[in-house]
Design a protein around this motif. Structure first.
Motif, PDB file in Angstrom:
ATOM      1  N   ALA A 163       0.784  -1.251  -0.077  1.00 10.36           N
ATOM      2  CA  ALA A 163      -0.141   0.123  -0.150  1.00 10.36           C
ATOM      3  C   ALA A 163       1.013   1.192  -0.014  1.00 10.36           C
ATOM      4  O   ALA A 163       0.514   2.126  -0.868  1.00 10.36           O
ATOM      5  CB  ALA A 163      -0.903   0.033   1.244  1.00 10.36           C
ATOM      6  N   LEU A 164       2.009   1.180   0.899  1.00  7.96           N
ATOM      7  CA  LEU A 164       2.944   2.236   0.908  1.00  7.96           C
ATOM      8  C   LEU A 164       3.550   2.388  -0.511  1.00  7.96           C
ATOM      9  O   LEU A 164       3.809   3.413  -1.037  1.00  7.96           O
ATOM     10  CB  LEU A 164       3.699   2.190   1.785  1.00  7.96           C
ATOM     11  N   ALA A 165       3.892   1.515  -1.139  1.00  8.00           N
ATOM     12  CA  ALA A 165       4.547   1.355  -2.381  1.00  8.00           C
ATOM     13  C   ALA A 165       3.567   1.908  -3.410  1.00  8.00           C
ATOM     14  O   ALA A 165       4.067   2.757  -4.433  1.00  8.00           O
ATOM     15  CB  ALA A 165       5.220  -0.108  -2.780  1.00  8.00           C
ATOM     16  N   ALA A 166       2.527   1.701  -3.369  1.00  7.20           N
ATOM     17  CA  ALA A 166       1.278   2.207  -4.117  1.00  7.20           C
ATOM     18  C   ALA A 166       1.279   3.668  -4.289  1.00  7.20           C
ATOM     19  O   ALA A 166       1.288   4.309  -5.317  1.00  7.20           O
ATOM     20  CB  ALA A 166       0.006   1.642  -4.061  1.00  7.20           C
ATOM     21  N   VAL A 167       1.355   4.410  -3.213  1.00  5.15           N
ATOM     22  CA  VAL A 167       1.222   5.754  -3.106  1.00  5.15           C
ATOM     23  C   VAL A 167       2.675   6.249  -3.472  1.00  5.15           C
ATOM     24  O   VAL A 167       2.759   7.080  -4.355  1.00  5.15           O
ATOM     25  CB  VAL A 167       1.241   6.124  -1.503  1.00  5.15           C
ATOM     26  N   GLU A 168       3.653   5.588  -3.403  1.00  4.10           N
ATOM     27  CA  GLU A 168       5.023   6.048  -3.905  1.00  4.10           C
ATOM     28  C   GLU A 168       4.963   5.946  -5.633  1.00  4.10           C
ATOM     29  O   GLU A 168       5.593   6.888  -6.022  1.00  4.10           O
ATOM     30  CB  GLU A 168       6.382   5.039  -3.272  1.00  4.10           C
ATOM     31  N   ALA A 169       4.477   4.993  -5.986  1.00  4.94           N
ATOM     32  CA  ALA A 169       4.233   4.864  -7.531  1.00  4.94           C
ATOM     33  C   ALA A 169       3.192   5.768  -7.975  1.00  4.94           C
ATOM     34  O   ALA A 169       3.082   5.768  -9.116  1.00  4.94           O
ATOM     35  CB  ALA A 169       3.793   3.228  -7.672  1.00  4.94           C
ATOM     36  N   GLY A 170       2.579   6.503  -7.259  1.00  5.06           N
ATOM     37  CA  GLY A 170       1.648   7.550  -7.750  1.00  5.06           C
ATOM     38  C   GLY A 170       0.588   7.096  -7.972  1.00  5.06           C
ATOM     39  O   GLY A 170      -0.509   7.986  -8.424  1.00  5.06           O
ATOM     40  N   PHE A 171       0.045   6.104  -7.374  1.00  2.83           N
ATOM     41  CA  PHE A 171      -1.504   5.535  -7.343  1.00  2.83           C
ATOM     42  C   PHE A 171      -2.262   6.564  -6.557  1.00  2.83           C
ATOM     43  O   PHE A 171      -2.028   6.961  -5.423  1.00  2.83           O
ATOM     44  CB  PHE A 171      -1.636   4.020  -6.990  1.00  2.83           C
ATOM     45  N   ASP A 172      -3.788   6.770  -6.909  1.00  2.00           N
ATOM     46  CA  ASP A 172      -4.738   7.358  -6.230  1.00  2.00           C
ATOM     47  C   ASP A 172      -5.230   6.522  -4.911  1.00  2.00           C
ATOM     48  O   ASP A 172      -5.849   6.989  -4.141  1.00  2.00           O
ATOM     49  CB  ASP A 172      -5.667   7.818  -6.954  1.00  2.00           C
ATOM     50  N   GLY A 173      -4.916   5.271  -4.845  1.00  2.00           N
ATOM     51  CA  GLY A 173      -5.362   4.493  -3.824  1.00  2.00           C
ATOM     52  C   GLY A 173      -5.266   2.886  -4.216  1.00  2.00           C
ATOM     53  O   GLY A 173      -4.605   2.684  -5.022  1.00  2.00           O
ATOM     54  N   VAL A 174      -5.740   2.004  -3.356  1.00  4.80           N
ATOM     55  CA  VAL A 174      -5.411   0.591  -3.663  1.00  4.80           C
ATOM     56  C   VAL A 174      -6.679  -0.098  -3.439  1.00  4.80           C
ATOM     57  O   VAL A 174      -7.702   0.665  -2.745  1.00  4.80           O
ATOM     58  CB  VAL A 174      -4.602   0.016  -2.650  1.00  4.80           C
ATOM     59  N   GLU A 175      -6.957  -1.235  -3.998  1.00  8.07           N
ATOM     60  CA  GLU A 175      -8.167  -1.923  -4.036  1.00  8.07           C
ATOM     61  C   GLU A 175      -7.529  -3.376  -3.348  1.00  8.07           C
ATOM     62  O   GLU A 175      -6.797  -3.989  -3.960  1.00  8.07           O
ATOM     63  CB  GLU A 175      -8.811  -2.133  -5.169  1.00  8.07           C
ATOM     64  N   ILE A 176      -7.919  -3.699  -2.249  1.00  2.29           N
ATOM     65  CA  ILE A 176      -7.623  -5.076  -1.661  1.00  2.29           C
ATOM     66  C   ILE A 176      -8.302  -6.077  -2.452  1.00  2.29           C
ATOM     67  O   ILE A 176      -9.641  -6.177  -2.274  1.00  2.29           O
ATOM     68  CB  ILE A 176      -7.967  -5.170  -0.244  1.00  2.29           C
ATOM     69  N   HIS A 177      -7.699  -7.115  -2.917  1.00  3.48           N
ATOM     70  CA  HIS A 177      -8.176  -8.261  -3.650  1.00  3.48           C
ATOM     71  C   HIS A 177      -8.926  -9.178  -2.537  1.00  3.48           C
ATOM     72  O   HIS A 177      -7.932 -10.083  -2.508  1.00  3.48           O
ATOM     73  CB  HIS A 177      -7.311  -8.574  -5.037  1.00  3.48           C
ATOM     74  N   ALA A 178      -9.899  -9.178  -2.316  1.00  3.21           N
ATOM     75  CA  ALA A 178     -10.292 -10.348  -1.349  1.00  3.21           C
ATOM     76  C   ALA A 178     -11.221 -11.362  -1.960  1.00  3.21           C
ATOM     77  O   ALA A 178     -12.270 -12.054  -1.058  1.00  3.21           O
ATOM     78  CB  ALA A 178     -10.929  -9.597  -0.188  1.00  3.21           C
ATOM     79  N   ALA A 179     -11.177 -11.403  -3.270  1.00  5.82           N
ATOM     80  CA  ALA A 179     -12.171 -12.052  -4.102  1.00  5.82           C
ATOM     81  C   ALA A 179     -11.669 -13.170  -4.917  1.00  5.82           C
ATOM     82  O   ALA A 179     -10.312 -13.708  -4.846  1.00  5.82           O
ATOM     83  CB  ALA A 179     -12.927 -10.939  -5.053  1.00  5.82           C
ATOM     84  N   ASN A 180     -12.444 -14.007  -5.611  1.00  8.10           N
ATOM     85  CA  ASN A 180     -12.084 -14.822  -6.701  1.00  8.10           C
ATOM     86  C   ASN A 180     -11.181 -16.062  -6.294  1.00  8.10           C
ATOM     87  O   ASN A 180     -10.238 -16.477  -6.959  1.00  8.10           O
ATOM     88  CB  ASN A 180     -11.522 -14.022  -7.936  1.00  8.10           C
ATOM     89  N   GLY A 181     -11.189 -16.443  -4.952  1.00  7.42           N
ATOM     90  CA  GLY A 181     -10.719 -17.702  -4.409  1.00  7.42           C
ATOM     91  C   GLY A 181      -9.061 -17.280  -4.317  1.00  7.42           C
ATOM     92  O   GLY A 181      -8.276 -18.538  -4.244  1.00  7.42           O
ATOM     93  N   TYR A 182      -8.710 -16.268  -4.084  1.00  2.14           N
ATOM     94  CA  TYR A 182      -7.183 -15.898  -3.668  1.00  2.14           C
ATOM     95  C   TYR A 182      -7.010 -16.076  -2.283  1.00  2.14           C
ATOM     96  O   TYR A 182      -7.911 -16.295  -1.459  1.00  2.14           O
ATOM     97  CB  TYR A 182      -6.794 -14.633  -4.529  1.00  2.14           C
ATOM     98  N   LEU A 183      -5.833 -15.580  -1.824  1.00  2.00           N
ATOM     99  CA  LEU A 183      -5.488 -15.860  -0.450  1.00  2.00           C
ATOM    100  C   LEU A 183      -6.772 -15.500   0.477  1.00  2.00           C
ATOM    101  O   LEU A 183      -7.033 -16.392   1.636  1.00  2.00           O
ATOM    102  CB  LEU A 183      -4.146 -15.239  -0.070  1.00  2.00           C
TER     103      LEU A 183
END
Ligand code: 8OZ
Length: 367
Positions: A163-183
């Motif tokens: 999430a911190l890397a996302a901000v560093e990379a210039g993203f406006d935010g993050v979406e936590i992928h809690a769907a589709n059978g992943y972890l």
């Protein structure tokens, strides 16, 4: 009447419309690094109210497919910077989807060729993609090992760092992928979680990782820059829960106080039928329990929407509608929806892997 073309504030973002580009895996990031071509692809789609990137690994362990991007190494962050810059220059907004695949992986993709990790050592009856002799090839996922209790704080920390890397990379935010059978979804659901510790058994235990991850991300970058994606009943990647309604009721109660920007819900089978007769689920009740507990985030719906169905969803209280395949084929989907078409047809043969063809060469109306 609210339409798709009306603006909305979502967390810290002012969106010019309610049309969202859904996260779409494209397998075009060699060595997990987004390229100049990736920047072109997202820039072309910047008229969306919000762009959500393809699922992006938070760690090497979290990777499960060939040529999907990551967000844990400096060259990956640098690669994403060119993407966020391109989108912002074009007037758009973009969040990155944070992904740990859990058991949906293969030894060949894991650090040191080790086993993929999972809540329990239960193999997913599903396939992943490897590149063999330069050719994308579907293979069975590998047998996973159960995560030790002591490893879980490290995984939560990987999300926080991403999430911190996302901000560093210039993203406006993050979406936590809690769907589709992943972890995170593997932990949530009974079919993949047979733990007997604090992360298995009762609903509150199975939801623990989701809640810890979400709190950690919110603590790191703020709820106003955090969204989450959930899929209560999808059969994707061989997950199933014996009783999803109370499970997601609990999840909603936990998420409601966190000040999230949005909740993104896949209705039915991911990329497939919206109704699954053997897996009934009341999505309106799910939203109602979020609102009843004070959840103020935007409600984003996804799965098989067209203009008419999207309008119906807005009329019934949804705030945002995510479009997937339509955005692959129509970079200017917003303009096309506004004038009622025409729409380019997505070419499945170029969804996963390859180059510019089927990626950056779909024509816009003005072309
Ligand atoms: C299609 C192919 C590979 C991964 C998902 C991240 O279903 C994916 C995915 C979709 O959420």
């Amino acid at each position: 009447m609210t339409t798709l073309f009306d603006p909305i504030t979502v967390g810290s973002l002012a969106l010019p419309n309610r049309i969202v580009m859904a996260p779409l895996t494209r397998n075009r990031a060699p060595r997990a690094v987004p390229t100049a071509m990736t920047a072109t692809y997202y820039r072309q789609r910047a008229s969306a109210g919000l762009l959500i990137t393809e699922a992006t690994a938070i760690s090497h362990q979290g990777q499960g497919y060939a040529d999907v991007p990551g967000l844990y190494a400096p060259e990956q962050i640098a690669g994403w910077k060119q993407v966020t810059r391109a989108v912002h220059e074009a007037g758009g907004r973009i969040v990155v989807q944070l992904w740990h695949v859990g058991r949906v992986s293969h030894n060949d993709l894991q650090p040191g060729g080790g086993a993929p990790v999972a809540p329990s050592a239960i193999r997913a009856n599903t396939k992943t993609v490897l590149i063999r002799d330069g050719v994308p090839t579907f293979v069975e996922t590998s047998q996973p090992r159960a995560l030790e209790l002591a490893e879980l704080p490290g995984i939560v920390d990987d999300y926080r760092r991403a999430a911190l890397a996302a901000v560093e990379a210039g993203f406006d935010g993050v979406e936590i992928h809690a769907a589709n059978g992943y972890l995170i979804d593997q932990f949530l659901k009974t079919g993949s979680n047979q733990r007997t510790d604090a992360y298995g058994g009762a609903i509150a235990n199975r939801a623990r990782l989701l809640v810890e991850v979400t709190r950690a991300v919110v603590e790191a970058i703020g709820g106003a820059r955090t969204g989450i994606r959930l899929s209560p009943v999808t059969p994707a990647n061989d997950v199933v829960d014996s009783d999803p309604q109370p499970l997601f009721d609990h999840v909603m109660r936990q998420l409601a106080p966190l000040g999230l920007a949005y909740v993104h819900v896949i209705e039915g089978a991911t990329g497939g039928p919206r109704e699954i007769p053997e897996r009934p689920f009341d999505f309106a009740a799910m939203r109602a329990s979020y609102r009843a507990d004070g959840g103020k985030g935007a409600w984003m719906v996804n799965n098989g929407y067209d203009l008419a169905l999207a309008q119906q969803a807005l009329d019934e209280g949804a705030d945002l509608v995510a479009f997937g395949k339509a955005f692959i084929a129509n970079p200017d989907l917003v303009a096309r929806l506004r004038q009622g078409g025409p729409f380019n047809t997505p070419d499945r043969a170029t969804f996963y892997g390859g180059g510019e063809h089927g990626y950056t060469d779909y024509p816009a109306l003005s072309a």
